[in-house]
Enzyme design. Structure first.
Site, PDB file in Angstrom:
ATOM      1  N   ASP A 255       0.841  -1.192   0.000  1.00 12.37           N
ATOM      2  CA  ASP A 255       0.000   0.000   0.000  1.00 12.37           C
ATOM      3  C   ASP A 255       0.880   1.247   0.000  1.00 12.37           C
ATOM      4  OD1 ASP A 255      -1.869   2.098   0.655  1.00 12.37           O
ATOM      5  OD2 ASP A 255      -3.215   0.568   1.451  1.00 12.37           O
TER       6      ASP A 255
ATOM      7  N   ASP B 228      -1.012  -0.614  -4.636  1.00 11.47           N
ATOM      8  CA  ASP B 228      -2.282  -0.031  -5.071  1.00 11.47           C
ATOM      9  C   ASP B 228      -2.068   1.345  -5.704  1.00 11.47           C
ATOM     10  OD1 ASP B 228      -1.634   1.173  -2.628  1.00 11.47           O
ATOM     11  OD2 ASP B 228      -3.656   1.023  -1.801  1.00 11.47           O
ATOM     12  N   HIS B 229      -1.138   2.119  -5.158  1.00 13.67           N
ATOM     13  CA  HIS B 229      -0.811   3.448  -5.690  1.00 13.67           C
ATOM     14  C   HIS B 229       0.495   3.899  -5.064  1.00 13.67           C
ATOM     15  CE1 HIS B 229      -2.130   4.886  -1.790  1.00 13.67           C
ATOM     16  NE2 HIS B 229      -3.287   4.292  -1.971  1.00 13.67           N
TER      17      HIS B 229
ATOM     18  N   CYS C  61      -6.974   4.305  -2.117  1.00 14.56           N
ATOM     19  CA  CYS C  61      -6.894   2.849  -1.996  1.00 14.56           C
ATOM     20  C   CYS C  61      -8.095   2.128  -2.591  1.00 14.56           C
ATOM     21  CB  CYS C  61      -6.745   2.458  -0.524  1.00 14.56           C
ATOM     22  SG  CYS C  61      -5.381   3.267   0.338  1.00 14.56           S
TER      23      CYS C  61
END
Length: 494
Positions: free
Chosen positions: A9, A306-307, A49
């Protein structure tokens, strides 16, 4: 074939030693890349998220799945990767979380899942569900003698100081231990295990030695204007965003975005890098365990995030906005019978992963999927046709506070932005605010807007046309791909 699908994450794409980061060392992922395929220009399709993971788990762009904010429901008519695998007889299990907000139309008004955005993507069977409260981990810490603590207690302390728990008891270590224990008791194979690490997401607190494993002298220079006032001149949204209060954990260490400088910001960046190194260490443990138990050569391993994370660039923390630091993420795939030591420079996106998993499982790629399977790359081949630009989206609205209405004069449906980036130029199109245009070759930090520069009028028009074509090409086609005729339906529908 087994599948180990790992997500971290908030891990930005340049934070791999394999791609040349000067401070962060990731030997485990470097080895995995040497034994597989490194996708050097891979991008998340949305932030934050929940929206990003909605794209991961449905294979859809945000403008199709429309779960555009943390807490925006994911329409139940969209199938997920896990649901499709379960239909095929597999048992997709989850360690961690997916931040999937449930569709409220199909449940009772008293359903407790309506009180949180931290739902589980349909189809997954949680083995160790780790929501923000981290209840299983806190129970582990109690059993280890740390006391009866809440998550706020565990992550309290001075910025840069070692955590109160030992490295062997961190969230990342605990979740890895749980996954390894499952693999040891799981029989028969194959398995599909989705391991979703919370780190390096804030709080930026790490156990020793990870809190100081990165040498701050090696950190790269920040990409931003010399003052926050100069930074805000780039765009109205950025100016307003930089005035917003920071999140609850950051408030303990920084008065606001203007305070993101000096030794405290350096300490934050150091710990962020250390958390990345810690996740890398535990990914190595997992891969080593698969090798020791003779499962590695029958397991597809996919690692991504996720990013990304702004980490002080542009005077920002987090993943809001349009800068590539928030969207460019790592992607490494090791296919047991695939290419080795291959680096792919073509643009790839999160929506490509669901088609890749489906093909690996011998299943057809759904019309719902907006991406394209990465299978040719994994075989060491170059597909004849591939995208020449990457697309990503973000929604700046805040329905709880109405910030977008008061600060920017935007209604609830005019908060979207979409970016097209072809490696040379980037166009950021806002639904209710002026656009931005960047010349990436001359301005890799994206500091100067050229959208009103007459010399770039043709470039802007070309990118805008490409973005429109992208939207038209990938509009929902689950019924538009079929036609009812006197001879019966032709084409394909879902």
């Amino acid at each position: 074939m087994n599948v180990l699908f790992i997500t971290a994450d908030q891990w930005r794409g340049d934070c791999l030693s394999k791609v040349g980061h000067p401070a962060v060392k990731t030997p485990s992922l470097d080895r995995l890349a040497d034994d597989g395929v490194l996708f050097a220009r891979h991008f998340s399709n949305m932030t934050p998220c929940g929206p990003s993971r909605a794209s991961l788990h449905t294979g859809m762009y945000g403008f199709n799945h429309r779960s555009i904010r943390n807490g925006t429901p994911l329409d139940a008519r969209h199938t997920t990767l896990a649901q499709e695998l379960r239909k095929a007889g597999l048992d997709p299990v989850l360690f961690g979380y997916t931040d999937t907000s449930i569709d409220p139309r199909g449940v009772a008004a008293t359903d407790p899942r309506l009180l949180s955005y931290e739902g589980v993507a349909p189809g997954y069977r949680p083995i160790c569900l780790m929501l923000e409260a981290a209840a299983p981990w806190l129970a582990h810490l109690r059993g280890r003698g740390y006391g009866n603590l809440q998550i706020e207690d565990v992550y309290a302390g001075e910025l840069g100081a070692p955590a109160m728990f030992g490295a062997e008891d961190s969230e990342t270590a605990f979740l890895t231990d749980q996954a390894i224990a499952y693999l040891d008791r799981r029989r028969p194979h194959p398995f599909f295990l989705h391991l979703s690490y919370i780190k390096p997401h804030p709080p930026f607190v790490a156990a020793a030695p990870w809190n100081a494993s990165v040498d701050p002298r090696d950190l790269p220079p920040l990409l931003r204007q010399p003052t926050i006032q100069r930074e805000g001149e780039l765009h109205p949204w950025l100016a307003a965003h930089l005035q917003r209060p920071l999140g609850s954990w950051f408030k303990e260490h920084f008065a606001g975005s203007a305070d993101l400088e000096g030794s405290r910001l350096t300490a934050l960046r150091q710990v962020y890098g250390g958390l990345i190194e810690e996740v890398d260490h535990h990914v190595g443990r997992l891969v080593d365990h698969l090798a020791r138990t003779d499962q590695l050569d029958d397991t597809l391993i996919v690692f991504t995030a996720d990013h990304g994370e702004m980490a002080g660039d542009h005077w920002m923390i987090g993943k809001s906005g349009f800068f590539p630091q928030a969207f460019h993420v790592p992607l490494i795939i090791r296919h047991p019978r695939g290419a080795r030591e291959l680096r792919v420079e073509r643009f790839t996106e999160h929506v490509d992963l669901m088609p890749t998993f489906l093909e690996a499982a011998g299943l057809p790629v759904l019309l719902q999927c907006d991406g394209h399977a990465l299978t040719p790359f994994l075989k060491g081949e170059q597909p004849g046709r591939w995208r020449d630009a990457v697309h990503y989206e973000h929604d700046v609205g805040d329905l709880e506070t109405g910030w977008h209405r008061t600060a920017l004069g935007l209604d609830d449906h005019a908060c979207g932005l979409a970016t097209i980036f072809d490696g040379h130029h980037a166009l950021v199109q806002f639904s209710g605010l002026p656009p931005l245009l960047f010349d990436h070759a001359r301005d890799p930090a994206w500091l100067s807007d050229l959208s009103t520069n007459p010399s770039y009028a043709l470039t802007r028009a070309d990118l805008a046309g490409s973005m429109l074509s992208w939207r038209m090409r990938y509009a929902d086609r689950r019924l538009s791909s079929a036609l009812l005729t006197p001879s019966g339906p032709v084409g394909r529908f879902e």
